[in-house]
Design a protein around this motif. Sequence first.
Motif, short mmCIF file in Angstrom:
data_model
loop_
_atom_site.label_atom_id
_atom_site.label_comp_id
_atom_site.label_asym_id
_atom_site.label_seq_id
_atom_site.Cartn_x
_atom_site.Cartn_y
_atom_site.Cartn_z
N GLN A 1 0.84 -0.14 12.52
CA GLN A 1 -0.49 0.90 12.20
C GLN A 1 -0.23 2.15 12.81
OE1 GLN A 1 -5.23 0.74 12.02
NE2 GLN A 1 -4.46 -0.53 13.77
N ASN B 1 1.65 4.24 10.69
CA ASN B 1 0.68 4.61 9.75
C ASN B 1 -0.16 5.82 10.27
OD1 ASN B 1 1.62 3.66 7.17
ND2 ASN B 1 0.12 1.68 7.28
N THR C 1 -7.34 -7.56 -2.36
CA THR C 1 -6.82 -8.64 -1.52
C THR C 1 -7.60 -9.71 -1.27
OG1 THR C 1 -8.40 -7.69 0.50
CG2 THR C 1 -6.20 -6.40 0.14
N ARG D 1 -0.58 -8.10 1.95
CA ARG D 1 0.44 -7.62 2.60
C ARG D 1 1.27 -6.44 1.27
NH1 ARG D 1 6.17 -8.96 2.38
NH2 ARG D 1 5.50 -10.34 0.64
N LEU E 1 -0.90 -3.43 1.31
CA LEU E 1 -0.55 -2.53 2.35
C LEU E 1 0.75 -1.77 2.40
CD1 LEU E 1 -1.24 -1.86 5.62
CD2 LEU E 1 -0.11 -4.21 6.18
N SER F 1 1.28 2.31 2.30
CA SER F 1 1.88 2.96 3.54
C SER F 1 2.79 3.83 2.99
CB SER F 1 2.60 1.79 4.19
OG SER F 1 1.60 1.05 4.97
N ALA G 1 -3.82 1.31 3.28
CA ALA G 1 -3.00 0.75 4.54
C ALA G 1 -3.88 0.21 5.77
CB ALA G 1 -2.24 2.11 5.09
N GLY H 1 -4.72 -3.78 5.86
CA GLY H 1 -3.92 -4.22 6.93
C GLY H 1 -4.81 -5.19 7.78
N CYS I 1 5.64 -4.96 7.28
CA CYS I 1 5.23 -5.89 5.94
C CYS I 1 6.46 -6.77 5.68
CB CYS I 1 4.82 -4.87 4.73
SG CYS I 1 3.27 -3.93 5.24
#
Length: 395
Positions: free
Chosen positions: A5, A8, A56, A62, A65, A69, A103, A107, A169
């Motif tokens: 993170q 990100n 999700t 994942r 995410l 990203s 993201a 996440g 990831c």
Amino acid sequence: MCIGQLGNLLPHVALSANLAQHLMPAWGLSAAEGGLMASGYAFGYMLAVPVLTTLTDRIDARLVLLGGSVVSGLATVAFGIFAQGFWSGTIIWSLAGLGFAGAYMPGLKALTDRLPAGDTSRAVTLYTSSFSVGVGLSFLIAQVLADGWGWRTAFYVTGIGPIAMVVACLLIERRSPAPRVGRLLNFAPVFANREALGYIFGYGAHCFELYGIRTWLVGFWTYVVAHQGAPSWLSPVLMSFCFAVISMPASILGNEAALKFGRHRAITVVMIASACVALVIGLNATAPAWVLALLLMIYGLTVPADSGALTAGMSAAAVSEHRGATLALHSTVGFGLSAIGAWGTGVALDAAGGPQSARGWSLVFIVLAAGIALGPLALLWARISGPGKHVSTPR
């Protein structure tokens, strides 16, 4: 996940960090235009997050995410290459926000899906509070690079950051949710959950204040340096970095206070304190630089202290089979009000005299105080309205 993170978040305030000193002068933007361009990030996020986060509940978070990203990083680099003014900058920065929509909350979903059963409050708070460290690094790196090598370089370099989450990831285990049927964007069960809604609307007030101050913090301190004789070492770079980094312990301590004294009570106290500090800053915008520096550090503690507690409360109140939809609404409301906070404070700044006016900055902080003061009302509404029903839909 927390390290990923941080990567990100390197692009997160690259625009805000360079808005007042570089982009507005270079492109001849008003404060309202600058605020609107900054809010494009939150607006893009707001548009995409309902679909991406609700998704999700159906596929491994994942994967969302990972895609988010990549888009976030590419859009940030594209801003450095292609942005030439208000419209191109706003459109590209909105795409970066759209990527970040895949993201951040996805996440959090990827993280909570892999945690053991039980209280996840501290894990969620660590994840949300590491947000502040990432923002601090974004402020620091974006300004240092822009001052030394130009603002476009700041976007090139920070756009590389999301690679860290791509690696994360690829390292975490695969996990797919149970197959589901029904509409993807089904928020009816979330709106029926009054307890979760209270935290969601409170989070919106928090985001209005947080994004508003992050958008204009560098601009405000640039004004203080120019008019109140701040020492050279007390630069906008240092102030913005410190303001962001102290948010992490503040958020963690805020959540611990919520666990000890009760979540609603702790969040309400923090929000009222934050509104009071903002008002004091606004009414003393011409005070000596050391006084304003001290007040800003106090504000840097009160602004984020409710964040982890709000998100952890929402996560705990969410029904497991609708957690993705609950996270989606949480993020939609939060970043929708973030966009209003960035733009609204810019409008206030213009209306009261502009970035070189003490009255302008006074009104900015008064608007921020008014925004966060609505948070306790949201929590009170949820409490007096009752917990509501947790509505289930067929799988």
